[in-house]
Design a protein around this motif. Structure first.
Motif, short mmCIF file in Angstrom:
data_model
loop_
_atom_site.label_atom_id
_atom_site.label_comp_id
_atom_site.label_asym_id
_atom_site.label_seq_id
_atom_site.Cartn_x
_atom_site.Cartn_y
_atom_site.Cartn_z
N ARG A 105 0.19 -1.23 -0.12
CA ARG A 105 0.08 0.09 -0.14
C ARG A 105 1.27 1.32 0.09
O ARG A 105 0.59 2.24 -1.07
N ALA A 130 -3.75 -6.36 -3.83
CA ALA A 130 -3.00 -5.22 -2.78
C ALA A 130 -2.23 -4.86 -4.29
O ALA A 130 -1.50 -3.88 -3.69
N ALA A 158 -8.32 -5.12 1.99
CA ALA A 158 -7.65 -4.68 0.61
C ALA A 158 -8.38 -5.82 -0.56
O ALA A 158 -8.61 -4.64 -1.58
N TRP A 171 -4.83 5.32 -3.29
CA TRP A 171 -4.50 3.72 -1.73
C TRP A 171 -5.42 5.90 -0.69
O TRP A 171 -4.74 5.37 0.59
N THR A 185 -6.64 4.86 3.51
CA THR A 185 -6.32 3.73 4.35
C THR A 185 -4.99 3.83 5.23
O THR A 185 -4.65 2.95 4.96
#
Length: 255
Positions: free
Chosen positions: A98, A122, A151, A220, A223
């Motif tokens: 990530r 991922a 994910a 992303w 997160t």
């Protein structure tokens, strides 16, 4: 050629700004703790490596991409601390993927189970073969896909995650996975897959590195809390793996 090492193998090579990480394990490319730790470290190193613009993640052999957690190691867990530590290995890999500053291309040549589906999810972009069916089998052995859920749900949506998680004994084929957004392209053969992965990686590596990094950061977004969330989920799995139900199920289904 596949590895015979009991703790698996992991090799990283860098050529023309493209880093390739290849992992392997004799038990269908499953992950013991040591291999999870090595993958996490490799991802953090490549994230800071100036000569790397794109990462390709692949596994050894022509069969399974990844069978998830090592059943052999799961069967040795006797305390909550050991269980949490083991499942934190998958949490650490997903968080490393990530936060990696480089886009990660997943090359999925065969079946993915459990944690293998989490690792594919991922990736920033996945290509696969028709053999790359997926399954979340965790509930069938007395645990659940708790660590990988964020994910997987982020990639394919909550409804598709639920379909996989509740139907723990059911395989979904590669075209189902493509329809749900896990794979972007599906090919008939590994040769075709490898050719297109290389072409795409070369194309990405020719783009502005700063633009790639900004693009990844945007996709992303929201997160950051996963650093804590995934470790909390690892505790849930770590507790459940201690049950007699799970121990018996692992013995029956041992890879």
């Amino acid at each position: 050629m596949t590895t015979t090492r009991p703790n698996g193998s992991l090799y990283t090579s860098i050529q023309n700004n493209i880093a390739t990480i290849e992992f392997g394990h004799p038990a269908s490319n499953s992950f013991p703790s040591e291999l999870l730790d090595r993958l996490t470290k490799a991802l953090y190193q490549l994230s800071e490596d100036a000569s790397t613009r794109v990462v390709v993640l692949k596994s050894e052999g022509k069969k399974a991409f990844c069978a998830g957690a090592s059943f052999d190691e799961l069967m040795t867990i006797t305390t909550l601390e050991e269980g949490q530590q083991f499942f934190s290995g998958f949490a650490n890999v997903i968080n490393a993927m990530r936060t990696c500053k480089k886009p990660i291309i997943g090359r999925i040549q065969g079946k993915a189970v459990g944690g293998g589906v989490g690792i594919a999810s991922a990736c920033d972009y996945c290509m696969a073969t028709e053999a790359a069916s997926i399954k979340l089998s965790e509930l069938s052995i007395g645990i659940g896909p708790f660590v990988i859920e964020p994910a997987v749900s982020r990639k394919i949506g909550l409804a598709a995650f639920e379909a996989l998680a509740w139907e723990a004994s059911q395989w979904q084929n590669a075209y189902w996975a493509k329809d749900k957004g896990l794979y972007t392209r599906v090919f008939e053969t590994i040769a075709e897959l490898d050719k297109e992965v290389q072409v795409f990686a070369e194309k990405l590596s020719s783009y502005h590195p700063a633009a790639l990094q900004k693009m990844k950061a945007i996709t992303w977004r929201e997160t950051d809390h996963w650093d804590q969330l995934l470790i909390e989920r690892a505790t849930i799995s770590g507790e459940l793996v201690l049950s007699e139900f799970t121990k018996e199920a692992l013995q029956k289904n041992k890879k």
